[in-house]
Motif scaffolding. Sequence first.
Motif, short mmCIF file in Angstrom:
data_model
loop_
_atom_site.label_atom_id
_atom_site.label_comp_id
_atom_site.label_asym_id
_atom_site.label_seq_id
_atom_site.Cartn_x
_atom_site.Cartn_y
_atom_site.Cartn_z
N ASP A 1 0.96 -1.36 0.38
CA ASP A 1 0.73 0.26 0.22
C ASP A 1 1.24 1.33 0.68
O ASP A 1 0.92 2.17 0.64
N ASP A 2 1.89 1.29 -0.62
CA ASP A 2 3.25 1.86 -0.50
C ASP A 2 2.73 3.24 -1.56
O ASP A 2 3.79 4.53 -1.90
N ARG A 3 2.27 2.92 -2.15
CA ARG A 3 0.80 3.31 -3.49
C ARG A 3 2.77 4.54 -4.41
O ARG A 3 2.65 5.34 -4.51
N ILE A 4 3.29 3.40 -4.31
CA ILE A 4 4.63 3.72 -5.57
C ILE A 4 3.90 4.28 -6.89
O ILE A 4 2.90 3.52 -7.73
N HIS A 5 4.19 5.19 -7.57
CA HIS A 5 3.71 5.63 -9.21
C HIS A 5 2.63 6.66 -9.00
O HIS A 5 2.70 6.99 -10.44
N SER A 6 2.23 6.45 -7.50
CA SER A 6 0.55 6.60 -7.73
C SER A 6 0.03 8.12 -7.04
O SER A 6 1.46 9.03 -6.03
N PRO A 7 -1.11 9.54 -6.69
CA PRO A 7 -0.75 10.16 -5.57
C PRO A 7 -0.54 9.81 -4.26
O PRO A 7 -0.88 8.51 -4.20
N ASN A 8 0.43 10.41 -3.60
CA ASN A 8 0.06 10.13 -1.58
C ASN A 8 0.77 8.66 -2.04
O ASN A 8 0.76 8.15 -0.82
N GLU A 9 2.11 8.71 -2.41
CA GLU A 9 3.24 7.42 -2.42
C GLU A 9 3.54 7.99 -0.74
O GLU A 9 3.87 8.65 -0.14
N GLN A 10 3.49 6.95 -0.03
CA GLN A 10 3.86 6.85 1.26
C GLN A 10 5.58 5.95 1.49
O GLN A 10 5.32 4.54 1.14
N TYR A 11 6.18 5.90 2.23
CA TYR A 11 6.70 5.06 2.94
C TYR A 11 7.06 4.85 3.91
O TYR A 11 6.23 5.65 5.12
N GLY A 12 6.85 3.46 5.27
CA GLY A 12 6.22 4.00 6.72
C GLY A 12 7.38 4.35 6.70
O GLY A 12 8.92 3.30 6.93
N VAL A 13 7.27 4.52 8.35
CA VAL A 13 8.62 4.85 9.35
C VAL A 13 8.96 3.50 9.60
O VAL A 13 10.71 3.77 10.50
N GLU A 14 8.87 2.79 10.15
CA GLU A 14 8.82 0.96 10.42
C GLU A 14 10.09 0.97 9.68
O GLU A 14 10.47 -0.02 9.89
N SER A 15 8.81 0.93 8.54
CA SER A 15 9.97 0.67 6.86
C SER A 15 11.04 0.88 7.36
O SER A 15 12.42 0.36 6.91
N PHE A 16 10.74 2.15 7.26
CA PHE A 16 12.65 3.19 7.51
C PHE A 16 13.27 2.80 8.93
O PHE A 16 15.04 2.39 8.06
N HIS A 17 12.99 2.55 9.63
CA HIS A 17 13.55 2.67 10.92
C HIS A 17 14.01 1.16 10.94
O HIS A 17 15.57 0.85 11.35
N LYS A 18 13.44 0.15 10.54
CA LYS A 18 13.82 -0.99 10.29
C LYS A 18 14.77 -1.33 9.58
O LYS A 18 15.56 -2.83 9.37
N GLY A 19 14.53 -0.58 8.53
CA GLY A 19 15.38 -1.31 6.94
C GLY A 19 16.98 -0.77 6.97
O GLY A 19 17.48 -1.62 7.15
N ILE A 20 17.60 0.38 7.91
CA ILE A 20 18.25 0.65 8.71
C ILE A 20 18.83 -0.82 9.56
O ILE A 20 20.39 -1.13 9.10
N ARG A 21 18.24 -0.96 10.51
CA ARG A 21 18.65 -2.10 11.45
C ARG A 21 18.75 -3.05 10.61
O ARG A 21 19.86 -3.65 10.45
N SER A 22 18.18 -3.65 9.39
CA SER A 22 18.39 -5.26 8.82
C SER A 22 19.62 -5.21 8.29
O SER A 22 19.89 -5.81 8.00
N TRP A 23 19.97 -3.93 7.87
CA TRP A 23 21.43 -3.29 6.54
C TRP A 23 22.22 -3.61 7.70
O TRP A 23 23.83 -3.91 7.59
N VAL A 24 22.35 -3.07 9.05
CA VAL A 24 22.70 -3.42 9.40
C VAL A 24 23.98 -4.51 9.80
O VAL A 24 25.03 -4.96 10.53
N ARG A 25 22.69 -5.69 10.07
CA ARG A 25 22.96 -7.39 10.96
C ARG A 25 23.19 -7.60 9.63
O ARG A 25 24.08 -8.55 10.11
#
Length: 464
Positions: free
Chosen positions: A432-456
């Motif tokens: 439901d990130d609505r990529i290519h559409s109006p009101n595109e979004q990215y969850g703060v959790e996706s961003f935060h845990k994404g950073i942590r995931s790359w660290v691991r």
Amino acid sequence: MAEVSDAVLTRVDQDLNESLERLFAFLRIPSISAQPDHAQACRLAAQWLCTELSALGFDATIRETPGHPMVVGHDRPEEAQGLHVLFYGHYDVQPTDPLSLWKSDPFAPSLVTGPDGRQVIVARGASDDKGQLMTFIEACRAWRAVHGTLPVRVSVLIEGEEESGGANLMPFLKANADELEADVALICDTGMPDRRTPAITTSLRGLVGEEVTIECATHDLHSGMFGNAARNPIELLCQALGSVRDSEGRVTLPGFYDGVIVPSDSVRDQWRAIFPDDSLTLGPVGLSRAAGEAGFTAVEQIWARPSYEINGISGGYEGDGFKTVLPAKAMAKVSFRLVPGQDPEAVRAAFRAHVRNAMPDDARVTFSEHGASSGFAVPENGPLLKTALDALGKEWGVPAVSIGCGGSIPVVAEVKEALDMDSLLIGFAQDDDRIHSPNEQYGVESFHKGIRSWVRILSAFSQL
């Protein structure tokens, strides 16, 4: 490395607000690669990234192309040993039209809290791909802050034309193959199957695109004067296209399934655990029952089976009202999504032969091709795959899974062809990130845990 990884994770948590501020600054740059009047903004985005990478100790440069510039950065000291990764992302974004459907300025990023309490970042490029690529850069920043160096050798390649065709990527890869050589490419332009399950996309479908035109009479005819006596190209086209599938949903072209491998039982079990019912896949688009091959769930058909689709068809009178015309010409656009093991050109040749063989006298058929690419798959027993899956599972508290993708990500095939390098596709986007559409979004959790995931992941890679 475990204790270092824990310290880096703590640093990620402490710096989350600053990481969000940097992402917001990046999102404010309207880097729409498809629109010439945004060319300067694309260059500004490249310069912004180059500055950020340089501040992190990368040897970062802007590389000119016939289109928008590339950004290349290296942190691979001569004394460093072990794995060398090449991270790929793109700084360009889709156009924002129609602006009237946006609830806020697409280049004025904002934090929005939904009814369920989930916070999302709303802006063009928040998910595709600025938010995703910044998860990796912020992970490198945290490693640098705590340890002074990165745990593995890292190169970064960020392009500016992914959303407008990426015509200059392959020539750039080939021209700079020696410089970009690494052990594995890390690509972040993918997502998760649901909110809680981390995943690595291990298969992509390729594509064969065809446009077919059938012509009969020299001009459109009156159906009362010539109906029955004259060939109808729309009828012929429908018969030819309809016979490409049988009643069980299988494609009838000779050799179509040659080389196609059914996923292992363990992989199919993982997918069924996430999507136990076809309604979870089809329900959001108003459907309920899988229409393709019998014996496969909807998600299996999308992720692991080849497909045949009629994307558009035209001919005769298509305006308002009614006109009893017998058309002289009919056209259709057709695509095949291919899985690993299939030969795109063999599929194209089989389709053309099928249509030609279906044509009677007085029918002429021509074809125009619209691209061809092979499917892609990561070996299930690859050591890097298992290591990355384990690292993701530790971060999210749920076993990570290997998933497929029904679409194509051209950079994967291009990296393989130009650099002879396999890729791991690791991303944190949601459906439901609505990529290519109006009101595109990215969850703060996706961003935060994404950073942590790359660290691991980087920590785990350093121990190989």
